[in-house]
Design a protein around this motif. Structure first.
Motif, mmCIF file in Angstrom:
data_model
loop_
_atom_site.group_PDB
_atom_site.id
_atom_site.type_symbol
_atom_site.label_atom_id
_atom_site.label_comp_id
_atom_site.label_asym_id
_atom_site.label_seq_id
_atom_site.Cartn_x
_atom_site.Cartn_y
_atom_site.Cartn_z
ATOM 1 N N TRP A 212 0.823 -1.145 -0.118
ATOM 2 C CA TRP A 212 0.011 -0.076 0.031
ATOM 3 C C TRP A 212 0.953 1.273 -0.035
ATOM 4 C CZ3 TRP A 212 0.828 3.239 4.248
ATOM 5 C CH2 TRP A 212 1.198 2.740 5.377
ATOM 6 N N TYR A 213 0.360 2.250 -0.368
ATOM 7 C CA TYR A 213 0.981 3.542 -0.532
ATOM 8 C C TYR A 213 0.145 4.700 0.159
ATOM 9 C CZ TYR A 213 4.194 1.259 -4.073
ATOM 10 O OH TYR A 213 4.718 0.572 -4.807
ATOM 11 N N GLY A 214 0.947 5.741 0.744
ATOM 12 C CA GLY A 214 0.231 6.803 1.441
ATOM 13 C C GLY A 214 -0.207 7.783 0.642
ATOM 14 N N PRO A 215 -0.946 8.904 0.916
ATOM 15 C CA PRO A 215 -1.775 9.795 0.090
ATOM 16 C C PRO A 215 -0.492 10.439 -0.867
ATOM 17 C CG PRO A 215 -2.083 10.064 2.287
ATOM 18 C CD PRO A 215 -1.240 9.140 2.471
ATOM 19 N N LYS A 216 0.489 10.647 -0.530
ATOM 20 C CA LYS A 216 1.509 11.552 -1.482
ATOM 21 C C LYS A 216 1.906 10.583 -2.728
ATOM 22 C CE LYS A 216 6.314 13.544 -1.940
ATOM 23 N NZ LYS A 216 7.430 13.519 -1.383
ATOM 24 N N PHE A 217 1.761 9.235 -2.488
ATOM 25 C CA PHE A 217 2.239 8.435 -3.589
ATOM 26 C C PHE A 217 0.999 7.472 -3.972
ATOM 27 C CE2 PHE A 217 6.060 9.403 -2.019
ATOM 28 C CZ PHE A 217 6.962 9.753 -3.187
ATOM 29 N N SER A 218 -0.262 8.391 -4.216
ATOM 30 C CA SER A 218 -1.438 7.423 -4.376
ATOM 31 C C SER A 218 -2.285 8.195 -5.252
ATOM 32 C CB SER A 218 -2.297 7.199 -3.270
ATOM 33 O OG SER A 218 -1.638 6.121 -2.384
ATOM 34 N N PRO A 219 -3.185 7.614 -6.176
ATOM 35 C CA PRO A 219 -4.187 8.541 -6.825
ATOM 36 C C PRO A 219 -5.135 9.297 -6.134
ATOM 37 C CG PRO A 219 -4.495 6.028 -7.299
ATOM 38 C CD PRO A 219 -3.242 6.202 -6.520
#
Ligand code: PRP
Ligand code: ADE
Length: 239
Positions: free
Chosen positions: A41-48
């Protein structure tokens, strides 16, 4: 409520609530562990989208062992049922990754539940629905399913249940029975399955919902944000 049912040697199902099932992680440790630990999973900075954890299904599609385990888990579940589904319907876009292979294994049609504006022909619409981070509308081709069908709705992930309910609405409009809703990942803190079962005074309360792993089995250790303040979101490949 948690009860466990052995349906065969390899797949043991846990009942989380009435008509809410998942794979029992204690009794299917290899399957659950392999799938959960293939889901970064990725946090908000690296997510769409601006969600705390955005789960990346490509961890499964790019790992043939995990991908096969997911497809086998769903296909074997429906192969073993006495009353079998007649069609699999998958949600645009990530439901399209699993649905067709499962349908092919079962020898039944795969039907697309498409985001509005993409399908030709005469359509039925779910109407507008809200997800964890967007507002959308899905459509299905009129005639793709009918009142004789028992449909498995399949997706990669259930969060708020908004997308799933759009699929239930389409099946309901066309007179078809939803055999089961199935997703690989559940985010239980968003109560998606509960929302399905409570929708319109319990219209779909008898429909089973089945999931394989959840955000707890995936775990915080699957976070894959790059380390460092200045890592850009899009990079130029080096020549
Ligand atoms: O339970 P919900 O809150 O409705 O969220 C779940 C839905 O969100 C994602 O799809 P998305 O709409 O992002 O479309 P995509 O598959 O095209 O990325 C996911 O694949 C599910 O379909
Ligand atoms: N947290 C999430 N990660 C990936 N896909 C999603 N769809 C809805 N919520 C999601």
């Amino acid at each position: 409520m948690t009860t466990t049912t052995a349906t065969n040697e390899s797949v043991v199902i846990k009942t989380l609530a009435p008509n809410h099932f998942c794979l029992d992680q204690n009794l299917n440790p290899r399957v659950v562990h392999t799938i959960a630990k293939s889901l970064p999973w990725y946090g908000p900075k690296f997510s769409p989208h601006k969600v705390p954890n955005f789960y990346d299904v490509s961890g499964i599609t790019e790992n043939p062992e995990a991908f096969k385990l997911v497809v086998d888990t769903f296909a074997e579940r429906y192969e073993r049922m006495k009353e079998k589904p007649t069609k699999i319907a998958g949600f645009d876009a990530r439901g399209f990754l699993f649905g067709p292979t499962i349908a092919m294994r079962l020898g039944i049609p795969f039907v697309m539940i498409r985001k509005a504006g993409k399908l030709p022909g005469v359509l039925v619409s779910s109407g507008e629905y809200v997800t964890e981070y967007s507002t959308d509308e899905t459509v299905m081709r009129f005639g793709a399913i009918d009142a004789s069908d028992r449909v498995v709705l399949i997706d990669d992930l259930i969060a708020t249940g908004g997308t799933a309910l759009a699929g239930f609405e389409l099946c309901h409009q066309l007179g078809a029975t939803v055999h089961e809703f199935a997703a690989m990942i559940e985010l239980p803190f968003l109560d998606g399955v509960k929302k399905i079962h409570e929708y319109k005074d319990g219209l779909f309360k008898d429909v089973p919902c089945f999931t394989v792993v959840d955000c707890l089995t995936i775990g915080e250790d699957m976070g894959r944000d790059p380390i460092g303040e200045d890592v850009p979101r899009v990079v130029k490949a080096e020549e």
